[in-house]
Design an enzyme around this catalytic site. Sequence first.
Site, PDB file in Angstrom:
ATOM      1  N   CYS A   2       0.846  -1.201   0.000  1.00 22.99           N
ATOM      2  CA  CYS A   2       0.000   0.000   0.000  1.00 22.99           C
ATOM      3  C   CYS A   2       0.882   1.252   0.000  1.00 22.99           C
ATOM      4  O   CYS A   2       2.061   1.207   0.280  1.00 22.99           O
ATOM      5  CB  CYS A   2      -0.861  -0.005   1.257  1.00 22.99           C
ATOM      6  SG  CYS A   2      -1.773  -1.540   1.468  1.00 22.99           S
ATOM      7  N   ARG A  27       3.468   1.242  -7.205  1.00 23.40           N
ATOM      8  CA  ARG A  27       3.461   0.190  -6.173  1.00 23.40           C
ATOM      9  C   ARG A  27       2.272  -0.745  -6.335  1.00 23.40           C
ATOM     10  O   ARG A  27       2.199  -1.801  -5.710  1.00 23.40           O
ATOM     11  CB  ARG A  27       3.432   0.804  -4.770  1.00 23.40           C
ATOM     12  CG  ARG A  27       4.672   1.538  -4.357  1.00 23.40           C
ATOM     13  CD  ARG A  27       4.425   2.461  -3.165  1.00 23.40           C
ATOM     14  NE  ARG A  27       4.171   1.738  -1.965  1.00 23.40           N
ATOM     15  CZ  ARG A  27       5.101   1.521  -1.008  1.00 23.40           C
ATOM     16  NH1 ARG A  27       6.312   1.976  -1.176  1.00 23.40           N
ATOM     17  NH2 ARG A  27       4.821   0.875   0.103  1.00 23.40           N
ATOM     18  N   TRP A  74      -3.308  -2.096  -1.513  1.00 20.26           N
ATOM     19  CA  TRP A  74      -3.061  -3.363  -2.220  1.00 20.26           C
ATOM     20  C   TRP A  74      -3.635  -4.425  -1.298  1.00 20.26           C
ATOM     21  O   TRP A  74      -3.067  -4.708  -0.232  1.00 20.26           O
ATOM     22  CB  TRP A  74      -1.557  -3.552  -2.440  1.00 20.26           C
ATOM     23  CG  TRP A  74      -1.159  -4.884  -2.962  1.00 20.26           C
ATOM     24  CD1 TRP A  74      -0.820  -5.990  -2.222  1.00 20.26           C
ATOM     25  CD2 TRP A  74      -1.066  -5.302  -4.327  1.00 20.26           C
ATOM     26  NE1 TRP A  74      -0.516  -7.045  -3.040  1.00 20.26           N
ATOM     27  CE2 TRP A  74      -0.655  -6.661  -4.334  1.00 20.26           C
ATOM     28  CE3 TRP A  74      -1.285  -4.674  -5.545  1.00 20.26           C
ATOM     29  CZ2 TRP A  74      -0.475  -7.378  -5.508  1.00 20.26           C
ATOM     30  CZ3 TRP A  74      -1.089  -5.391  -6.712  1.00 20.26           C
ATOM     31  CH2 TRP A  74      -0.701  -6.720  -6.696  1.00 20.26           C
ATOM     32  N   ASN A 100      -0.155   0.389   6.191  1.00 15.02           N
ATOM     33  CA  ASN A 100       0.497  -0.527   5.259  1.00 15.02           C
ATOM     34  C   ASN A 100       1.146  -1.599   6.110  1.00 15.02           C
ATOM     35  O   ASN A 100       1.814  -1.301   7.087  1.00 15.02           O
ATOM     36  CB  ASN A 100       1.553   0.216   4.424  1.00 15.02           C
ATOM     37  CG  ASN A 100       2.211  -0.704   3.398  1.00 15.02           C
ATOM     38  OD1 ASN A 100       1.661  -1.765   3.082  1.00 15.02           O
ATOM     39  ND2 ASN A 100       3.375  -0.308   2.912  1.00 15.02           N
ATOM     40  N   GLY A 101       0.913  -2.880   5.766  1.00 15.52           N
ATOM     41  CA  GLY A 101       1.510  -3.969   6.545  1.00 15.52           C
ATOM     42  C   GLY A 101       0.456  -4.993   6.931  1.00 15.52           C
ATOM     43  O   GLY A 101      -0.664  -4.978   6.428  1.00 15.52           O
ATOM     44  N   GLU A 482      13.937 -23.568 -13.370  1.00 12.76           N
ATOM     45  CA  GLU A 482      13.629 -22.147 -13.159  1.00 12.76           C
ATOM     46  C   GLU A 482      14.837 -21.277 -13.463  1.00 12.76           C
ATOM     47  O   GLU A 482      14.715 -20.220 -14.091  1.00 12.76           O
ATOM     48  CB  GLU A 482      13.141 -21.933 -11.729  1.00 12.76           C
ATOM     49  CG  GLU A 482      13.037 -20.487 -11.268  1.00 12.76           C
ATOM     50  CD  GLU A 482      12.082 -19.631 -12.098  1.00 12.76           C
ATOM     51  OE1 GLU A 482      11.356 -20.177 -12.952  1.00 12.76           O
ATOM     52  OE2 GLU A 482      12.094 -18.403 -11.904  1.00 12.76           O
ATOM     53  N   LYS A 486      14.871 -18.240 -16.213  1.00 19.08           N
ATOM     54  CA  LYS A 486      15.273 -16.856 -15.896  1.00 19.08           C
ATOM     55  C   LYS A 486      16.294 -16.359 -16.906  1.00 19.08           C
ATOM     56  O   LYS A 486      16.189 -15.265 -17.431  1.00 19.08           O
ATOM     57  CB  LYS A 486      15.859 -16.782 -14.473  1.00 19.08           C
ATOM     58  CG  LYS A 486      14.844 -16.915 -13.386  1.00 19.08           C
ATOM     59  CD  LYS A 486      14.088 -15.635 -13.115  1.00 19.08           C
ATOM     60  CE  LYS A 486      12.725 -15.475 -13.675  1.00 19.08           C
ATOM     61  NZ  LYS A 486      11.718 -16.436 -13.684  1.00 19.08           N
ATOM     62  N   GLU A 489      14.687 -15.883 -20.383  1.00 22.93           N
ATOM     63  CA  GLU A 489      13.684 -14.803 -20.441  1.00 22.93           C
ATOM     64  C   GLU A 489      14.309 -13.440 -20.604  1.00 22.93           C
ATOM     65  O   GLU A 489      13.795 -12.584 -21.313  1.00 22.93           O
ATOM     66  CB  GLU A 489      12.908 -14.763 -19.115  1.00 22.93           C
ATOM     67  CG  GLU A 489      11.791 -15.715 -18.954  1.00 22.93           C
ATOM     68  CD  GLU A 489      10.989 -15.358 -17.724  1.00 22.93           C
ATOM     69  OE1 GLU A 489       9.909 -14.771 -17.894  1.00 22.93           O
ATOM     70  OE2 GLU A 489      11.445 -15.666 -16.617  1.00 22.93           O
ATOM     71  N   HIS A 505      22.076 -39.388 -20.387  1.00 20.57           N
ATOM     72  CA  HIS A 505      21.175 -40.028 -21.371  1.00 20.57           C
ATOM     73  C   HIS A 505      20.952 -39.132 -22.580  1.00 20.57           C
ATOM     74  O   HIS A 505      19.880 -39.174 -23.190  1.00 20.57           O
ATOM     75  CB  HIS A 505      19.843 -40.360 -20.685  1.00 20.57           C
ATOM     76  CG  HIS A 505      19.985 -41.333 -19.559  1.00 20.57           C
ATOM     77  ND1 HIS A 505      20.154 -42.680 -19.726  1.00 20.57           N
ATOM     78  CD2 HIS A 505      20.062 -41.120 -18.210  1.00 20.57           C
ATOM     79  CE1 HIS A 505      20.291 -43.278 -18.555  1.00 20.57           C
ATOM     80  NE2 HIS A 505      20.221 -42.351 -17.618  1.00 20.57           N
ATOM     81  N   LYS A 604       3.592  -9.658 -18.630  1.00 17.05           N
ATOM     82  CA  LYS A 604       3.623 -10.023 -17.211  1.00 17.05           C
ATOM     83  C   LYS A 604       2.536 -11.041 -16.891  1.00 17.05           C
ATOM     84  O   LYS A 604       2.714 -11.927 -16.074  1.00 17.05           O
ATOM     85  CB  LYS A 604       3.452  -8.778 -16.327  1.00 17.05           C
ATOM     86  CG  LYS A 604       3.579  -9.058 -14.834  1.00 17.05           C
ATOM     87  CD  LYS A 604       4.922  -9.652 -14.483  1.00 17.05           C
ATOM     88  CE  LYS A 604       4.982 -10.157 -13.070  1.00 17.05           C
ATOM     89  NZ  LYS A 604       6.176 -10.978 -12.799  1.00 17.05           N
TER      90      LYS A 604
HETATM   91  C1  AGP Z   1       8.052 -16.068 -15.060  1.00 10.42           C
HETATM   92  O1  AGP Z   1       9.306 -15.404 -14.989  1.00 10.42           O
HETATM   93  C2  AGP Z   1       7.312 -15.727 -16.328  1.00 10.42           C
HETATM   94  N1  AGP Z   1       7.066 -14.340 -16.378  1.00 10.42           N
HETATM   95  C3  AGP Z   1       6.120 -16.628 -16.602  1.00 10.42           C
HETATM   96  O2  AGP Z   1       6.603 -17.930 -16.786  1.00 10.42           O
HETATM   97  C4  AGP Z   1       5.035 -16.696 -15.508  1.00 10.42           C
HETATM   98  O3  AGP Z   1       5.524 -17.387 -14.391  1.00 10.42           O
HETATM   99  C5  AGP Z   1       3.831 -17.464 -16.069  1.00 10.42           C
HETATM  100  O4  AGP Z   1       3.338 -16.740 -17.177  1.00 10.42           O
HETATM  101  C6  AGP Z   1       2.716 -17.690 -15.059  1.00 10.42           C
HETATM  102  O5  AGP Z   1       2.200 -16.463 -14.661  1.00 10.42           O
HETATM  103  P1  AGP Z   1       1.231 -16.439 -13.376  1.00 10.42           P
HETATM  104  O6  AGP Z   1       2.052 -16.909 -12.222  1.00 10.42           O
HETATM  105  O7  AGP Z   1       0.794 -15.008 -13.260  1.00 10.42           O
HETATM  106  O8  AGP Z   1       0.081 -17.376 -13.647  1.00 10.42           O
END
Ligand code: AGP
Length: 609
Positions: A2, A27, A74, A100-101, A482, A486, A489, A505, A604
């Site tokens: 928030c 934010r 938020w 906030n918190g 993961e 990263k 991406e 393998h 996003k």
């Molecule tokens: C993660 O770095 C990516 N931006 C992407 O894989 C993301 O995790 C995926 O699109 C799922 O999004 P969500 O967690 O909002 O469902």
Amino acid sequence: MCGIVGYIGGKNAVDIVLNGLKKLEYRGYDSSGIAVVKDEQLQIRRSIGKLKNLKENIEKNPLESNISIGHTRWATHGKPSEENAHPHTDPTKSIVIVHNGIIENYAELKLRLEKEGKEFKSETDTEVIAHLIKKHYKDNLLNAVQETLKEIKGSYALGIICKDEPNKIVCARQNASLIVGAGKGENFLASDIPALLSYTRNMIFLENGDIAELTANEITITDIENNVKKREIKNIKWDCVQAEKEGYKHFMLKEIYEQPRTIEDTFRGRIYPDEGRVYIEEIKLSKEDIKSISNIYVVACGTAYYSGLVAKFLFENFAKIPTEVDIASEFRYREPILNDKVLIVIVSQSGETADTLAALRLAKSKDCTILAVCNVVGSSISREADHVVYTHCGPEIGVASTKAFTGQLTALYMVSLDLACKKESLSKEEIKKYLKELWEIPVKIGDFFKQSETVYEVAKRFANKRDFLYLGRHVNYPIALEGALKLKEISYIHAEGYAAGEMKHGPIALIDDDMPIIAIAVKSKVYEKVISNIGEAKARGATVIIIASESDKTASNNGDNVIYVPDCDEFVSPILSVIPLQLLAYYVAVVLGCDVDQPRNLAKSVTVE
Ligand code: AGP
């Protein structure tokens, strides 16, 4: 997170507060509100949605005063709504507060107040504070706040005004940022620097336990025992853009460094290691419900899917419930066996991912129980699930998910222990041990950050490579996946995550000194196996970067580069071992000059199938 803004002085407080809230929009928020004192009365305006709605509200019902507090919310406790929007007041509308918190003990305080006949208008933890301040109020707002804070546990940044003392704002800080802006004949309050920069660069960064009383000409800081505290006034040189990132170069880096706090905020008020207790208010499953679960499907996309792969180990080892993990876009079409004995765990930061939402709806149509792990209150997935465990990470601005991922791991770890408690599939001592391990993670991540320079050196050395292989086993195999994601991406370098035992393998044919290997080799029951896989790779000329436990004295013999993380239990290690991989991807992308926060082709939240 928030946003809070406050003003007292000779100017129009409403404009200053609204402008300050506008500067805090980055934010993230879902409602907003403002309060003033005028003619010894509190006047409040609140609106759901964006600030423009609040401004329209004020245009219809004008406000004018020299003192005001405002808030962008938020949602954490209670859905986004006008009733839940801040500011909140006590029933007599004498005290008004923005917060906030997270107040950890708000439920017991609220119950106590209700037993005293108090009525509440909102679902928030904040309203409880307004009631308590009123209860303690005699003729001095500062003293009433001091007495109230003696009863409060949790994190808070508070702004408070009282209609009977219209010449002062009282504010307090505990584990949530709060800044006092020092002006000439005026003083300010804000959660964050950008809200103040248009008015003053002279700022006091309140510390935990500080309570400040602001008048137009004075700033007095004390603690709950009324001991006066001396705080330095700092002159801030940042421009607005720098300030939104709190001085970090990118939101992603800021969010990586926020993780000790966001992990703590996610487990705060939900785990009690000394008692071996888990209390997740949002999970309404009874012991009988849990004992009747035949199996679990964890369903998600991308990074969230990888958190699900870790959760499989937790649900099966802690709660002893058979668990499968599905990519949402695959789950929908493979005719999974679903019925009312199946628990579906949906993981989604945004709560709006189309494939994940569709998977939820398919499972719901088959009478499954839906438990969602989500970061956005009021999102589609959170509304349609039967139970929702929110990660309290605040908005994640960087497209590449970092703090949301460790928030998901934290939430899933807690859920698995909650299930284990109710199924009695772990002993009380085991529960205490695993909860203590989670409790210690934020400090361990903070300790790890001392290695950041090492990670940066590794990134500079290998940023020119075009292929990477990430290896992991057991709970850290998903972290290899993961870590590779990263890097892909944000630096656009090809990277593959692979089960370390699987390398021989096939992928072992790829190895040469042009394809660095990142191996997660933290202390665990599969540690020796990973070390032998690293040996296989090195025997074929691979350059190996090892993520190793601090206590591992042989790591430098096994790898060409070693990045150490603090020791921890293997089941909680994914939360720690992913951090160096996040930083490595970040630094490689920076070295390559990539757009870290907005990588090409990515959104996003993927709200299309
Ligand atoms: C993660 O770095 C990516 N931006 C992407 O894989 C993301 O995790 C995926 O699109 C799922 O999004 P969500 O967690 O909002 O469902």
